[in-house]
Every structure is written in C-alpha cells, then in structure tokens.
Design an enzyme around this catalytic site. Structure first.
Site, PDB file in Angstrom:
ATOM      1  N   ASP A  91       0.847  -1.195   0.000  1.00 29.84           N
ATOM      2  CA  ASP A  91       0.000   0.000   0.000  1.00 29.84           C
ATOM      3  C   ASP A  91       0.882   1.244   0.000  1.00 29.84           C
ATOM      4  OD1 ASP A  91       0.819  -0.655   2.696  1.00 29.84           O
ATOM      5  OD2 ASP A  91      -0.559   0.899   3.411  1.00 29.84           O
ATOM      6  N   GLU A 153       0.155  -0.801   5.662  1.00 29.38           N
ATOM      7  CA  GLU A 153       1.204  -0.244   6.511  1.00 29.38           C
ATOM      8  C   GLU A 153       1.004   1.247   6.747  1.00 29.38           C
ATOM      9  OE1 GLU A 153       4.907   1.478   7.929  1.00 29.38           O
ATOM     10  OE2 GLU A 153       3.940   1.981   6.049  1.00 29.38           O
TER      11      GLU A 153
END
Ligand code: ZN
Length: 447
Positions: A91, A153
């Site tokens: 991400d 994250e």
C-alpha cells in the site's frame, strides 16, 4: 555463485525489476478509508503473481478479519539452511494534487536515473528489491525464504494482529525489513534504533461557563491562554524537551548535516531549527514533543467571551531503551503540575508505543553489514529512524531469537517519501538487490 557473477546476474535482472516497479507504481494502492478498493485489490493480486513467478509458488493473499490482506508465501531452502523473512508493503500514501507534484504521481516517470511516482520508494521499491533478490537465485535461494508483503502499513495496520494469530509463519533466523533507506544514495547504512510514540489529550478548564470578555477579562483566567502557557512549558527556549523524567541521549552513528535536513524539511524563510545537539541526536536519540490537535471555539464561532475550557492532543516521541508507560507518566505529571493560575487540568492517556532498538553484533547483523559493504563498496554506518514501527516489536515477540536488519532503497536525501515527487534511484535498488542476495548467501554459508 561468486560475488562478481552474482553482481553480473543482478545487473542483467535490473531492466525487468525496474519495469515491474513502474507497473506497480501505476497502481494507486492507497489503503486509506475513502479511497477506492479496486486498485488496492489489483495491487495485492499482482503482488501474488509476481512472487509466484519469482519462485514463491504458494504466495497467496491471507485471510484477515478486516482490511486488505497481507501476501505471504515461502520457498523452502536446502535442508538445515537458515530461514529469512523478507518484509515489504504494497500500500502507499495518498498523493493529493495539493502536495504539488511535478508529474502525475501514478504515471511513473524516469528522470536523471530516478523513477518518480507515489510508492516508487515507499515501499514498492522494497517490494521489487525482494523480487530481484529471489530472481538472482532463479527462485531457488540458498536459505528458506518467507515473504510477507503488508497491505495496510500506511494506515491502520492489520498485520500485528495477523502476526500474533499466526506466529508460526514468522519463525525465522532473521527479519529483513526492506522499508528504509540510506542517508545519501550510494552510502550504505543500517537502521538500528526507532523512536517510540506516546500521546495524550490534556484538557484545561478555568471557568464554570463562558464570561463576557469586556466585563470579566483582565481578572478571570482564559482557558485557551492557560493551555497555551502550559504547552509552551513543555519545551525550553531552544526547543529541547523540558519535561522532568523524560529520557534523552546522544547518537553515536552517522548524521545528516543541517543543510541536508533543511533540504528535506523546507522550513519557511527565517524559521530556525529546534533543539540542540547534532541532527541525529535530535531525531533519533532525544525525545520530541508536538501539539498535534486542538479543540476550542473556532474563529467563525467566536465572540467576545472568555473560554472556560480548551484541550490539545500531545504526541511525544521517545527514545530506545525507555519504558513508554514511564515516559508518558512523566509527561502527564508535568501537565498536571504546570498549568498557570491554578487552572484545572485533566489528562487522558491515548497511546504508548515502545521504541525499538535493533540488537547488533549477532551473526545475521554481521552478515548484513558485510553484504552491504560488498554491494556498495564501502562500510555501512548506523542511523536511527524518528518514526515508529510497532510491527517490529510484534515480530520480535513472535520470534524472540530472530535478528533484524532494517534497510532499503528509500534514501533520506532525495526520495521524499510521503511527499510530492517521491522517487527512487534505480542504481540504489540494484545495490540493495545485490546486498540482499549476498546476505542470503552469507547466512546460508553459516548453515
Ligand atoms: Zn513504508
């Protein structure tokens, strides 16, 4: 493989690695609430495909109770070989136009040896570093390799819960966290310390109800002014934390110069740096305090009244080797005892995330430093990280005997992670692929 044939192999692989990086940067995998899910899911699916093609036959999206799935898979190494866990995340941060990008954040652009785009460094650069490492061994690495690629994250992570529920997947000899970078391109470092983070909300009250500022002002104390004075007591005139009982020290490893720090921080003209000591001391070995939110009457809603109460959220970065509870206690004690004019203070504790100190000197750490020295042609130095990664503590608890290495292609000089014009140096990825491949060989040779 000899080091020079490994380095030639990696050089031959690089066009493919960079092509993959560009393809991945073009997928806006922003896992934040309010952003479309489709690209994040597409990124997860593509990560699975790329890992499978690189030899992780059982790479798959894992079941999680909520959020985007972590991708996990394993390549068994020769019998008796050590086990390494490779970590990255798929991400990325959002990339709003208001940040002022020079080129579209999701159209990867190659300029001056660097690839620009959101996630090029953080952390799709780390992900393709892992792909390149596996390809360097044609998918048959000399150790058992477990790969974990996180999908959340940058936002509320679900990986800590996943690790706690499936700690057997994370048993290993070494965690390789490829989500960091060198201070300057081409000069290797390992990250050995990360500050922790505690926070609280302080409410200051002075009056039972709002009072007319003309009738009562000058004698009745104002809660917002009281809060401002209380906040200002948290630091001294130089900007160093002035809270009794909060721990600070000094940094022994490498540092950025003030000029390098300023180039990244872009302070406004005339604004000076805070604190004392080297930049490294201030960022990695000393605490820092910031007021990160304020609840009070808005300007639009204001009138000529003295405010009865106001509150602020305070975040304090704490240094390795400290107890987050004790550091937060010291902050709370200061807040409770430093309000002016007898103002009433109440403090709500919000968060206490520990700092993390990477144990050094073990065989994995030694192998990692030697691999970096060989790949970069110079000895690595040590840096810290001002940011916190609570996952590291969770991984440590899942496998207490495992060593860590924290490194990656996200140089601190030019990469501008989380900001506009994020980029990564293609040659730095090549050196990191080689370093990781050399690390696996060195660990395998130890058996
Ligand atoms: Zn990252």
């Amino acid at each position: 493989m000899t080091a020079s044939s490994l380095s030639q192999k990696v050089a031959r692989l690089m066009p493919g690695v960079i092509a993959d990086l560009k393809e991945l940067v073009a997928i806006p995998s922003i896992a934040f609430p309010g952003y479309p899910a489709e690209p994040v899911n597409a990124m997860a699916a593509r990560t699975v495909e790329l890992l499978q093609a690189a030899g992780v036959a059982n790479a798959r999206a894992m079941d999680v109770p909520w959020g985007y799935p972590p991708i996990y898979g394993e390549i068994p190494g020769p019998p008796g070989s050590p086990t390494v866990v490779l970590y990255a995340h798929y991400d990325v941060q959002p990339a709003p136009e208001s940040q002022g990008w020079s080129s579209d954040p999701f159209t990867p652009t190659h300029r001056d040896g660097r690839i620009f785009g959101r996630g090029a460094s953080d952390d799709k650069g780390g992900l393709v570093t892992h792909l390149g490492t596996l390809r360097a061994f044609d998918g048959e690495p000399p150790c058992t390799v477990r790969v974990i690629v996180e999908g959340m994250e940058e936002t509320e992570s679900n990986l800590e819960e996943f690790v706690e529920a499936h700690s057997e997947l994370f048993e290993c000899d070494m965690f390789v966290i490829c989500d960091m970078g060198n201070l300057r391109v081409g000069e290797p470092v390992v990250t050995t310390a990360l500050r922790g983070d505690v926070s609280c909300i302080v409410t200051v009250s002075t009056l039972d109800h709002p009072l007319h500022s003309g009738v009562f002002g000058g004698a009745a104390p104002d809660a917002l002014m009281s809060l401002a004075r209380l906040l200002s007591s948290l630091v001294d005139d130089a900007g160093d934390v002035a809270v009794e009982g909060v721990t600070g020290g000094s940094w022994e490893g490498a540092t950025q110069s003030e000029e390098e720090f300023l180039a990244g921080a872009e302070l406004l003209p005339g604004v000076s740096l805070l604190g004392t000591g080297t930049i490294a001391d201030r960022l990695w070995a000393k605490p820092s305090i910031n007021a990160i939110g304020l609840d009070t009457t808005s300007i639009a809603g204001s009138s000529n009244v003295i405010l009865p109460s106001a509150r602020a959220k305070i975040s304090m970065r704490i240094v390795p080797g400290t107890s987050p509870a004790a550091e937060l206690d010291a902050l709370v004690a200061h807040l409770e005892s430093h309000a002016p004019w007898g103002a009433q203070v109440s403090v709500e504790r919000i968060k206490s995330a520990p700092a993390f100190h990477v144990p050094t000197g073990g065989p994995g750490d030694t192998a990692a430093r030697a691999a970096l020295a060989e790949a970069f042609g110079s000895e690595p130095s040590e840096v810290g990280s001002g940011g916190s990664i609570p996952l590291l503590q969770t991984l440590h608890e899942a496998c207490p005997s495992a060593e860590f290495v924290l490194w990656g292609p996200e140089d601190m000089d030019l990469a501008r992670i989380h900001a506009s014009d994020e980029s990564v140096d293609a040659a730095e990825i090549e050196r990191m692929v080689l370093a990781q491949a050399l690390l696996l060989e060195r660990l395998a040779a130890r058996g």
